[in-house]
Design a protein around this motif. Structure first.
Motif, short mmCIF file in Angstrom:
data_model
loop_
_atom_site.label_atom_id
_atom_site.label_comp_id
_atom_site.label_asym_id
_atom_site.label_seq_id
_atom_site.Cartn_x
_atom_site.Cartn_y
_atom_site.Cartn_z
N MET A 3 0.84 -1.17 0.00
CA MET A 3 0.00 0.00 0.00
C MET A 3 0.88 1.23 0.00
O MET A 3 1.92 1.27 0.65
N ASP A 4 0.49 2.26 -0.74
CA ASP A 4 1.20 3.54 -0.77
C ASP A 4 0.41 4.56 0.04
O ASP A 4 -0.82 4.57 0.01
N VAL A 5 1.14 5.43 0.74
CA VAL A 5 0.51 6.50 1.50
C VAL A 5 1.39 7.74 1.39
O VAL A 5 2.62 7.65 1.44
N SER A 6 0.77 8.89 1.20
CA SER A 6 1.52 10.13 1.10
C SER A 6 2.01 10.55 2.48
O SER A 6 1.44 10.16 3.51
N VAL A 7 3.04 11.37 2.51
CA VAL A 7 3.57 11.88 3.77
C VAL A 7 2.47 12.60 4.55
O VAL A 7 2.30 12.39 5.75
N ARG A 8 1.70 13.42 3.86
CA ARG A 8 0.63 14.17 4.52
C ARG A 8 -0.40 13.23 5.15
O ARG A 8 -0.79 13.39 6.30
N ASN A 9 -0.82 12.22 4.39
CA ASN A 9 -1.80 11.27 4.90
C ASN A 9 -1.21 10.47 6.06
O ASN A 9 -1.90 10.18 7.05
N LEU A 10 0.06 10.10 5.96
CA LEU A 10 0.72 9.38 7.05
C LEU A 10 0.73 10.22 8.32
O LEU A 10 0.42 9.73 9.40
N LYS A 11 1.08 11.50 8.19
CA LYS A 11 1.09 12.38 9.36
C LYS A 11 -0.30 12.51 9.98
O LYS A 11 -0.45 12.49 11.20
N ASN A 12 -1.32 12.63 9.14
CA ASN A 12 -2.68 12.82 9.64
C ASN A 12 -3.28 11.56 10.27
O ASN A 12 -4.20 11.66 11.08
N HIS A 13 -2.77 10.39 9.89
CA HIS A 13 -3.34 9.13 10.37
C HIS A 13 -2.23 8.19 10.85
O HIS A 13 -2.30 6.97 10.63
N LEU A 14 -1.24 8.74 11.51
CA LEU A 14 -0.06 7.97 11.89
C LEU A 14 -0.40 6.72 12.71
O LEU A 14 0.09 5.63 12.43
N SER A 15 -1.25 6.86 13.70
CA SER A 15 -1.59 5.71 14.56
C SER A 15 -2.18 4.56 13.74
O SER A 15 -1.84 3.40 13.96
N GLU A 49 1.40 -5.43 7.50
CA GLU A 49 1.23 -4.78 6.20
C GLU A 49 2.48 -3.97 5.86
O GLU A 49 3.08 -3.34 6.73
N HIS A 50 2.87 -3.99 4.61
CA HIS A 50 4.02 -3.21 4.14
C HIS A 50 3.49 -1.90 3.55
O HIS A 50 2.67 -1.92 2.63
N ILE A 51 3.95 -0.78 4.08
CA ILE A 51 3.45 0.53 3.66
C ILE A 51 4.60 1.31 3.04
O ILE A 51 5.67 1.45 3.64
N ARG A 52 4.37 1.80 1.82
CA ARG A 52 5.36 2.63 1.13
C ARG A 52 4.94 4.09 1.30
O ARG A 52 3.83 4.46 0.95
N VAL A 53 5.85 4.92 1.81
CA VAL A 53 5.57 6.33 2.03
C VAL A 53 6.04 7.10 0.80
O VAL A 53 7.18 6.93 0.35
N THR A 54 5.14 7.93 0.24
CA THR A 54 5.46 8.67 -0.98
C THR A 54 5.45 10.17 -0.74
O THR A 54 4.77 10.67 0.14
N SER A 55 6.24 10.85 -1.54
CA SER A 55 6.26 12.31 -1.57
C SER A 55 6.26 12.72 -3.03
O SER A 55 7.17 12.35 -3.78
N HIS A 56 5.24 13.43 -3.43
CA HIS A 56 5.09 13.87 -4.83
C HIS A 56 5.16 12.67 -5.78
O HIS A 56 5.79 12.73 -6.84
N GLY A 57 4.56 11.55 -5.36
CA GLY A 57 4.48 10.38 -6.22
C GLY A 57 5.69 9.46 -6.19
O GLY A 57 5.68 8.41 -6.82
#
Length: 95
Positions: free
Chosen positions: A1-13, A23-31
């Motif tokens: 799953m991919d998640v943007s930095v902003r979304n990660l910050k807003n829903h970190l928990s 689950e393996h989460i890939r953090v993205t910035s500007h795609g």
């Protein structure tokens, strides 16, 4: 799953719970993927899997066999002298 930095910050928990559950989460910035979030007890990546992942990158030269061809290729690859190959990179990492 991919998640943007902003979304990660807003829903970190939430994402930390998901990573802890395996689950393996890939953090993205500007795609672009900039980080991976996994469980702390997840198995580390093997050298072979790491090398395969490196070889798949478009800017990596595959290691060359003694005959001047990439391993498994029937013809030599075009030279990109300013680009390291996987063997060079692994030697640098190990050494």
């Amino acid at each position: 799953m991919d998640v943007s930095v902003r979304n990660l910050k807003n829903h970190l928990s939430e994402y930390l719970r998901r990573a802890a559950a395996g689950e393996h989460i890939r953090v993205t910035s500007h795609g672009r993927v900039i980080a991976h979030l996994t469980a702390a007890d997840a198995q580390p990546e093997t050298d072979e899997a790491f090398i395969e992942r490196l070889d798949a990158l478009p800017w990596m030269n595959p290691p060359e066999s003694p005959g001047g061809k990439p391993q498994g290729a029937s013809v030599p690859s075009p030279a990109r002298p300013d680009t390291p190959n996987t063997d060079d990179l692994m030697d640098w990492v190990r050494g």
